[in-house]
Design a protein around this motif. Structure first.
Motif, PDB file in Angstrom:
ATOM      1  N   MET A 161       0.822  -1.206   0.000  1.00 31.85           N
ATOM      2  CA  MET A 161       0.000   0.000   0.000  1.00 31.85           C
ATOM      3  C   MET A 161       0.863   1.266   0.000  1.00 31.85           C
ATOM      4  N   TYR A 162       2.115   1.137   0.406  1.00 29.04           N
ATOM      5  CA  TYR A 162       3.019   2.283   0.477  1.00 29.04           C
ATOM      6  C   TYR A 162       4.161   2.181  -0.532  1.00 29.04           C
ATOM      7  N   ARG A 163       4.020   1.324  -1.535  1.00 32.97           N
ATOM      8  CA  ARG A 163       5.094   1.171  -2.530  1.00 32.97           C
ATOM      9  C   ARG A 163       5.439   2.539  -3.150  1.00 32.97           C
ATOM     10  N   LEU A 164       6.740   2.785  -3.245  1.00 32.69           N
ATOM     11  CA  LEU A 164       7.293   4.027  -3.813  1.00 32.69           C
ATOM     12  C   LEU A 164       7.004   5.253  -2.948  1.00 32.69           C
ATOM     13  N   ALA A 165       6.623   5.011  -1.687  1.00 30.55           N
ATOM     14  CA  ALA A 165       6.429   6.135  -0.761  1.00 30.55           C
ATOM     15  C   ALA A 165       7.787   6.654  -0.304  1.00 30.55           C
ATOM     16  N   SER A 166       7.853   7.930  -0.015  1.00 31.87           N
ATOM     17  CA  SER A 166       9.089   8.533   0.479  1.00 31.87           C
ATOM     18  C   SER A 166       9.192   8.329   1.990  1.00 31.87           C
ATOM     19  N   PRO A 167      10.397   8.430   2.558  1.00 31.12           N
ATOM     20  CA  PRO A 167      10.531   8.329   4.019  1.00 31.12           C
ATOM     21  C   PRO A 167       9.682   9.368   4.750  1.00 31.12           C
ATOM     22  N   LYS A 168       9.569  10.560   4.175  1.00 29.84           N
ATOM     23  CA  LYS A 168       8.776  11.608   4.814  1.00 29.84           C
ATOM     24  C   LYS A 168       7.318  11.209   4.922  1.00 29.84           C
ATOM     25  N   LEU A 169       6.782  10.565   3.874  1.00 34.64           N
ATOM     26  CA  LEU A 169       5.393  10.130   3.902  1.00 34.64           C
ATOM     27  C   LEU A 169       5.166   9.078   4.989  1.00 34.64           C
ATOM     28  N   LEU A 170       6.178   8.284   5.290  1.00 33.57           N
ATOM     29  CA  LEU A 170       6.073   7.251   6.323  1.00 33.57           C
ATOM     30  C   LEU A 170       6.358   7.800   7.718  1.00 33.57           C
ATOM     31  N   GLY A 171       6.647   9.081   7.814  1.00 32.60           N
ATOM     32  CA  GLY A 171       6.904   9.677   9.122  1.00 32.60           C
ATOM     33  C   GLY A 171       8.337   9.563   9.581  1.00 32.60           C
ATOM     34  N   LEU A 172       9.245   9.154   8.691  1.00 36.07           N
ATOM     35  CA  LEU A 172      10.650   9.005   9.047  1.00 36.07           C
ATOM     36  C   LEU A 172      11.368  10.344   8.931  1.00 36.07           C
ATOM     37  N   ILE A 173      12.203  10.626   9.904  1.00 33.20           N
ATOM     38  CA  ILE A 173      12.973  11.866   9.928  1.00 33.20           C
ATOM     39  C   ILE A 173      14.453  11.526  10.032  1.00 33.20           C
ATOM     40  N   TYR A 174      15.265  12.166   9.188  1.00 29.70           N
ATOM     41  CA  TYR A 174      16.711  11.903   9.211  1.00 29.70           C
ATOM     42  C   TYR A 174      17.440  13.077   9.854  1.00 29.70           C
ATOM     43  N   THR A 175      18.288  12.774  10.840  1.00 31.16           N
ATOM     44  CA  THR A 175      19.133  13.777  11.484  1.00 31.16           C
ATOM     45  C   THR A 175      20.576  13.305  11.426  1.00 31.16           C
ATOM     46  N   ASP A 176      21.466  14.089  12.036  1.00 36.76           N
ATOM     47  CA  ASP A 176      22.870  13.699  12.040  1.00 36.76           C
ATOM     48  C   ASP A 176      23.116  12.433  12.856  1.00 36.76           C
ATOM     49  N   LYS A 177      22.114  12.028  13.645  1.00 35.33           N
ATOM     50  CA  LYS A 177      22.229  10.795  14.436  1.00 35.33           C
ATOM     51  C   LYS A 177      21.558   9.599  13.763  1.00 35.33           C
ATOM     52  N   GLY A 178      21.033   9.809  12.546  1.00 36.71           N
ATOM     53  CA  GLY A 178      20.404   8.710  11.817  1.00 36.71           C
ATOM     54  C   GLY A 178      18.905   8.911  11.676  1.00 36.71           C
ATOM     55  N   TRP A 179      18.221   7.819  11.322  1.00 37.41           N
ATOM     56  CA  TRP A 179      16.773   7.861  11.100  1.00 37.41           C
ATOM     57  C   TRP A 179      16.008   7.735  12.415  1.00 37.41           C
ATOM     58  N   HIS A 180      14.848   8.396  12.467  1.00 37.00           N
ATOM     59  CA  HIS A 180      13.978   8.328  13.649  1.00 37.00           C
ATOM     60  C   HIS A 180      12.529   8.216  13.188  1.00 37.00           C
ATOM     61  N   LEU A 181      11.711   7.622  14.065  1.00 32.07           N
ATOM     62  CA  LEU A 181      10.281   7.486  13.778  1.00 32.07           C
ATOM     63  C   LEU A 181       9.510   8.021  14.983  1.00 32.07           C
ATOM     64  N   PRO A 182       9.413   9.334  15.104  1.00 33.73           N
ATOM     65  CA  PRO A 182       8.817   9.926  16.313  1.00 33.73           C
ATOM     66  C   PRO A 182       7.305   9.835  16.368  1.00 33.73           C
ATOM     67  N   SER A 183       6.642   9.476  15.287  1.00 34.71           N
ATOM     68  CA  SER A 183       5.180   9.519  15.257  1.00 34.71           C
ATOM     69  C   SER A 183       4.530   8.327  15.951  1.00 34.71           C
ATOM     70  N   LYS A 184       5.296   7.311  16.341  1.00 33.63           N
ATOM     71  CA  LYS A 184       4.732   6.114  16.959  1.00 33.63           C
ATOM     72  C   LYS A 184       4.797   6.198  18.471  1.00 33.63           C
ATOM     73  N   ASP A 185       3.800   5.551  19.131  1.00 34.94           N
ATOM     74  CA  ASP A 185       3.767   5.534  20.597  1.00 34.94           C
ATOM     75  C   ASP A 185       4.950   4.763  21.154  1.00 34.94           C
ATOM     76  N   GLN A 186       5.280   3.645  20.504  1.00 36.44           N
ATOM     77  CA  GLN A 186       6.403   2.851  20.967  1.00 36.44           C
ATOM     78  C   GLN A 186       7.716   3.468  20.477  1.00 36.44           C
ATOM     79  N   GLN A 187       8.790   3.173  21.198  1.00 33.21           N
ATOM     80  CA  GLN A 187      10.094   3.686  20.826  1.00 33.21           C
ATOM     81  C   GLN A 187      10.777   2.684  19.893  1.00 33.21           C
ATOM     82  N   TRP A 188      11.224   3.186  18.749  1.00 33.63           N
ATOM     83  CA  TRP A 188      11.873   2.330  17.759  1.00 33.63           C
ATOM     84  C   TRP A 188      13.275   2.851  17.481  1.00 33.63           C
ATOM     85  N   HIS A 189      14.223   1.932  17.492  1.00 31.34           N
ATOM     86  CA  HIS A 189      15.586   2.263  17.079  1.00 31.34           C
ATOM     87  C   HIS A 189      15.750   1.821  15.630  1.00 31.34           C
ATOM     88  N   VAL A 190      16.235   2.724  14.783  1.00 26.17           N
ATOM     89  CA  VAL A 190      16.341   2.450  13.355  1.00 26.17           C
ATOM     90  C   VAL A 190      17.814   2.298  12.983  1.00 26.17           C
TER      91      VAL A 190
END
Length: 425
Positions: A161-190
């Motif tokens: 359902m998300y084929r060819l979606a960008s990381p931004k559309l999936l809620g992923l944010i890239y910083t100097d420390k790597g990728w993050h997924l802040p939109s989820k209740d649970q904490q995820w290490h990427v």
């Protein structure tokens, strides 16, 4: 000479041979003049010789350049990863033949490397499919090109359902420390890594649930404590219980017999208490099977026939161990009715390849939900702090999750949300 400083091999060959042709024509002209030929004979002869030389020059140039043209066609095929197109040299020996042989060997080596890369990529995709942690693949244009089935546990829908979606559309944010997924209740290490597939660089993102890792670490610590305490308590209780029963059989005083009976009873109670807590450190031998929800609902209603329990279900089956999953519901319903709930509603439906179960009550709720799954923590005066921990252990060993939250202020009680896989992994 400046005339020989051409920018291309073709022009260089033509320039050099043209100079030699002009010199040759001048020499022929000089010889014919010295031989007293007539002017028109000399002119005709020079024209014929000039045409012959021009044809010879063009054929020579074509012969030389064609070898390079064939090599260029070979290189173009290599650039598009077509390693089965080989350019054959017009010469069977010499430097040109050696050059074309080297090109052929290079193509064969690149074909071997490509096959190895393809095999590695295939193994990687197979490994991604087998793992139960979410793994996402982004292509060179930063578009989602592949993911495994665990994607749905993270985003609630199959990855297609998300084929060819960008990381931004999936809620992923890239910083100097790597990728993050802040939109989820649970904490995820990427975690991220790169690999090459079909000549393109791909990025692999691996999601690790930090909450699960922390819970596993906490549970392991509690298991160690429980095993040590259980061992020491059992070793102490057994002789005390035996001694109390022996003394009670020999005592003639009713008061002493009653006191010794209380000691023996409390020893057995404490042993049972320790045995129950030891279940937290056990890996369950689950007998997973399809459970008919309608029949399952009737069993629970029969167990709580004195209470207001309602079922709604848009699904027909649960994939679980009948004994253990029934124990989970018994514990949850018992907690709800002990919290003065007058009604409990259980709703079951299927969503994103999972069974979604909600248990909603209208009891008094809880003042603190932060430590509900910590062993020995309880909000009941007579509680032992084992029920919910045991429930979560059962659900997570099914490959699911459990969450407990107070209902909104406008609605009394709590909601327990359980997810279970639709089928076995």
């Amino acid at each position: 000479m400046p005339i020989f400083k051409s920018k291309s091999l073709s022009a260089y060959i033509f320039s050099v041979l043209a100079c030699f042709a002009v010199l040759l024509l001048l020499a022929i002209c000089w010889i014919l003049v010295a031989a007293d030929w007539q002017a028109w004979n000399i002119g005709l002869t020079l024209v014929v010789v000039a045409l012959f030389l021009l044809i010879a020059i063009m054929r020579f140039k074509h012969k030389v350049i064609s070898s390079f043209d064939r090599a260029l066609l070979h290189i173009e095929a290599v650039k598009v990863e077509d390693y089965n197109q080989y350019a054959k040299s017009e010469f069977k020996e010499g430097v040109t033949a050696h050059f074309h042989n080297e090109l052929t060997m290079l193509s064969e080596q690149m074909q071997t490397h490509k096959s190895q890369y393809d095999q590695h990529a295939l193994l990687l995709y197979q490994l991604i499919d087998q793992l139960d942690t979410p793994m996402l693949v982004f292509n060179q244009k930063q578009k989602l090109s592949y993911a495994n089935a665990a994607f749905s546990t993270l985003f609630g829908q199959p990855w297609q359902m998300y084929r060819l979606a960008s990381p931004k559309l999936l809620g992923l944010i890239y910083t100097d420390k790597g990728w993050h997924l802040p939109s989820k209740d649970q904490q995820w290490h990427v975690s991220q890594s790169e690999f090459i597939d079909s000549g393109e660089r791909h990025q692999l993102l691996v999601f690790t649930n930090i909450d699960s890792a922390i819970r596993a670490s906490q549970l392991n610590a509690w298991q160690q404590i429980i095993r040590v305490m259980g061992h020491e308590i059992r070793n102490s209780l057994t002789p005390v219980s035996s001694l109390a029963e022996s003394l009670a059989s020999k005592s003639v005083s009713a008061r002493e017999q009653q006191a010794l009976a209380v000691i023996s009873e409390r020893c057995h109670h404490l042993q049972d208490f320790v045995n129950r807590y030891s279940s937290l450190s056990q890996t369950l031998a689950l007998d997973l099977q399809q459970i008919n929800i309608a029949i399952f609902a009737e069993r629970l209603k029969a167990l709580f026939s004195q209470n207001n329990l309602t079922f709604t279900s848009k699904a027909q089956w649960l994939w679980a161990d009948p004994t253990f999953i029934e124990q989970v519901f018994i514990n949850l319903l018992k907690n709800a009715f002990e919290a003065q709930a007058t009604e409990v509603k259980i709703d079951i439906k299927e969503k994103a390849q999972q069974s979604l179960i909600k248990v909603v009550d209208n009891g008094h709720g809880l003042a603190n939900t932060d430590n509900l799954f910590v062993p020995l923590f309880t909000t009941k005066q007579q509680g032992q702090g084992i029920g919910l921990t045991f429930c979560r252990n059962i659900i997570e060993q099914h490959g699911g999750s459990i969450e407990i939250k107070n209902n909104p202020r406008t609605q009394k009680g709590m909601t327990v949300t359980i997810t279970l896989p639709l089928t076995h992994a």
